[in-house]
Scaffold this motif. Sequence first.
Motif, mmCIF file in Angstrom:
data_model
loop_
_atom_site.group_PDB
_atom_site.id
_atom_site.type_symbol
_atom_site.label_atom_id
_atom_site.label_comp_id
_atom_site.label_asym_id
_atom_site.label_seq_id
_atom_site.Cartn_x
_atom_site.Cartn_y
_atom_site.Cartn_z
ATOM 1 N N VAL A 16 6.711 -8.289 -4.575
ATOM 2 C CA VAL A 16 8.042 -7.207 -4.332
ATOM 3 C C VAL A 16 7.455 -5.582 -4.092
ATOM 4 N N LEU A 17 6.130 -5.537 -5.206
ATOM 5 C CA LEU A 17 5.547 -4.281 -5.674
ATOM 6 C C LEU A 17 4.914 -3.945 -4.104
ATOM 7 N N MET B 274 -4.844 2.572 -0.356
ATOM 8 C CA MET B 274 -3.003 3.076 0.646
ATOM 9 C C MET B 274 -3.822 4.335 0.917
ATOM 10 N N ILE B 275 -4.026 5.279 0.167
ATOM 11 C CA ILE B 275 -4.585 6.715 0.135
ATOM 12 C C ILE B 275 -5.846 6.925 0.445
ATOM 13 N N GLY C 135 4.549 -9.227 -7.653
ATOM 14 C CA GLY C 135 3.245 -8.834 -6.994
ATOM 15 C C GLY C 135 3.355 -8.176 -6.035
ATOM 16 N N THR D 42 7.176 -3.123 -1.347
ATOM 17 C CA THR D 42 7.994 -1.450 -1.291
ATOM 18 C C THR D 42 6.954 -0.153 -1.347
ATOM 19 N N LEU D 43 5.736 -0.883 -1.630
ATOM 20 C CA LEU D 43 5.177 0.192 -1.268
ATOM 21 C C LEU D 43 4.666 0.397 -0.099
ATOM 22 N N LEU E 167 -2.004 1.955 -3.982
ATOM 23 C CA LEU E 167 -1.247 3.335 -3.956
ATOM 24 C C LEU E 167 -3.200 4.265 -2.934
ATOM 25 N N VAL F 244 -1.034 -4.114 -9.746
ATOM 26 C CA VAL F 244 -1.235 -4.196 -8.388
ATOM 27 C C VAL F 244 -1.012 -3.116 -7.387
ATOM 28 N N PHE F 245 0.067 -2.368 -7.949
ATOM 29 C CA PHE F 245 0.644 -0.856 -7.564
ATOM 30 C C PHE F 245 -0.330 0.131 -7.405
ATOM 31 N N VAL F 246 -1.090 0.237 -8.254
ATOM 32 C CA VAL F 246 -2.166 1.264 -8.328
ATOM 33 C C VAL F 246 -3.098 0.884 -7.287
#
Lengths: 328, 335
Positions: free
Chosen positions: B276-277, B173-174, B274, B280-281, B170, B165-167
């Motif tokens: 939480v990640l 977002m980018i 998920g 944070t992200l 990320l 999920v953080f990939v």
Amino acid sequence: MTEAVLAAEAPGAAAPGASGARQFWRRLRTQRATLVAAVVVALLVLVALAAPLLTAIEGQDPTTYHPSLVDSARGGVPIGSFGGISGDHWLGVEPQTGRDLFARLVYGARVSLGVALAATVVQVAIGVVVGVAAALGRRWVDQVLSRFTDVIVAMPLMIMALALLAIVPSSFPRPVLVALVIGLIAWGNIAKIVRAQALTLKGLDYVAAARLSGWGTWRIARRELLPGIAAPVITYAALLVPANIAIEAALSFLGVGVKPPTPSWGQMLTAADVWYQAAPQYLLLPAGALFVTVLALTVLGDGVRTALDPRAASRLRVGTGRKREARA
Amino acid sequence: MSGLAGLTGFALRRTVGALVTLLAISVIVYVVFYVTPGNVAQITCGPRCSPAQVQQVAEQLHLNDPLYTRYLNFLQGLVAGQDYSTGTSVQHCSAPCLGLSYQSDQQVTALILAKLPVSLSLVFGAMVLWLILGVGTGVLSAWRRGRLTERLLTGVTLVGVATPVFVIGLVLMIVVCGQLQLLPFPQYVALTDDPEQWAWNLLLPWLSLALIEAAAFARLTRAAMLETLAEDHIRTFRAYGVGERSVIGRHALRGAVAPVIALNANNFGGAVGGAVLTETLFGLPGIGQELVHAVNVVDLPVVVGMVLVIGFFVVLANAVADVLYAVADRRVVLA
């Protein structure tokens, strides 16, 4: 002799015997996607094992700082085109520190695969012991173990791991700790699967025959039940490995997993977002490595499941809770 | 009438079971966190505290009391509230009291309540999205089975299953905020302040969390529908001339309802992880972000309180699913 005959006749006992194994390989070989995934996984394992050799060929190591390779006036952007890719640094260097990215990536593979495999071993070991004990033990043993398993399943893995990893002193070897924590929290589903399968087998004639011929519980568990629960356990474990890789990456991403200077893919991504313009490969390499690894292992796991139980393959093309949780 | 009574009884029994599970979780969490090695008093007091000061802090935080009295105190606070002396003044912490933060002396319950709306917005918004996307994709690929559409969708969902999920977050977002500048970088706006801004700012976090979860639901829905489509009663419908649209949309979909409910409950805990990640992200001030902070400063009451609250939601999700399950499928034995 009689035992073997009885065992062979048990329905659903897919694993034991040479013919079962041969059948498994034959089915596995006929799936093209699975074969490709298996090759990719084999390559990844090879890279992880040969990390010291590969970096020696490159002439770099994952922890040495190269301040001369980054432009400190511009906040530590790697000097040179494409993030400092050169004959010395095959994939460029890390912003700010100038550490070699190729070396960090291949050593990161060791951490990812090593932690995920170790965690899976712990999960399977606890799950099998608890599951078999619940199935074969007395009624109260089953009650206690089953309720306990329910509670374990209800605990959110990421949250517990996050909290646990932070309070253990950092002197404890970190990769071992991460594997242990994942393994100790997330064995609930496998215990449930094992218990259900062991209960089914326990009711079959060949186990009753073994009991009647005076075998002890331990011997029955080892000789008659374990071969029968192997298939579902292998199936589930094959999908736990990619799940655990994602969990390790997530924990390291949050800063509680594997700590620097040990490289880990998740940890490499923590700082990567601010560098995506100046050094895009700093973001793309670990993200791509994670993606390819988890994808290959998932496809391989699906293939193993189909090969072990083709009948249930379509029905089972369903996510498991743990797996979802892991991707989190 | 008796069916309804049976359902009420079932819901009651399920509630009691859920409470017992929660109690067990609280014991495990409490024991695990308070016996794990690590010098809490030293960390709370700060690196420059003298041994005497550390001792004083340990005394004040009741760190030297036996574990079971501390746990019973904790339970008492949870049920009946508790008074805390913070040096000079006495602070009353009303039930359900989860204790005071080691770091700020704030009440953990208040701390969590302040952060909860953000996390609930994130998780439930994403849940709506993943159910629509996931079940929709599953229905579409069961309907177009064997064609190019299905192959494409199967490929896409496999990619979704394999991406952490953080990939995805990320990358989203980018690309969306950084490169294309379609959306500003998310900043949480409360629903009660400005519903429109609330939704726009949560769009990317919702998508990051939902895309991944949706993949699992797509695979499940497709599999369940294909299995139902192979059954005899579907052949009977077709023989009577029921249209394919109705066969797929009404009868085959029915077979997917129960598994989808079960998976939703099963994955809820994972989705919270998920979240939480995602928090944070994207820098959303929710429970997850607070938990990561509390964990880094070993603020045990906050950590334990948050794990319990999250556990409460997971257990609740499972209990709700069991009841829904029984409502959706009357064949389920209410035991």
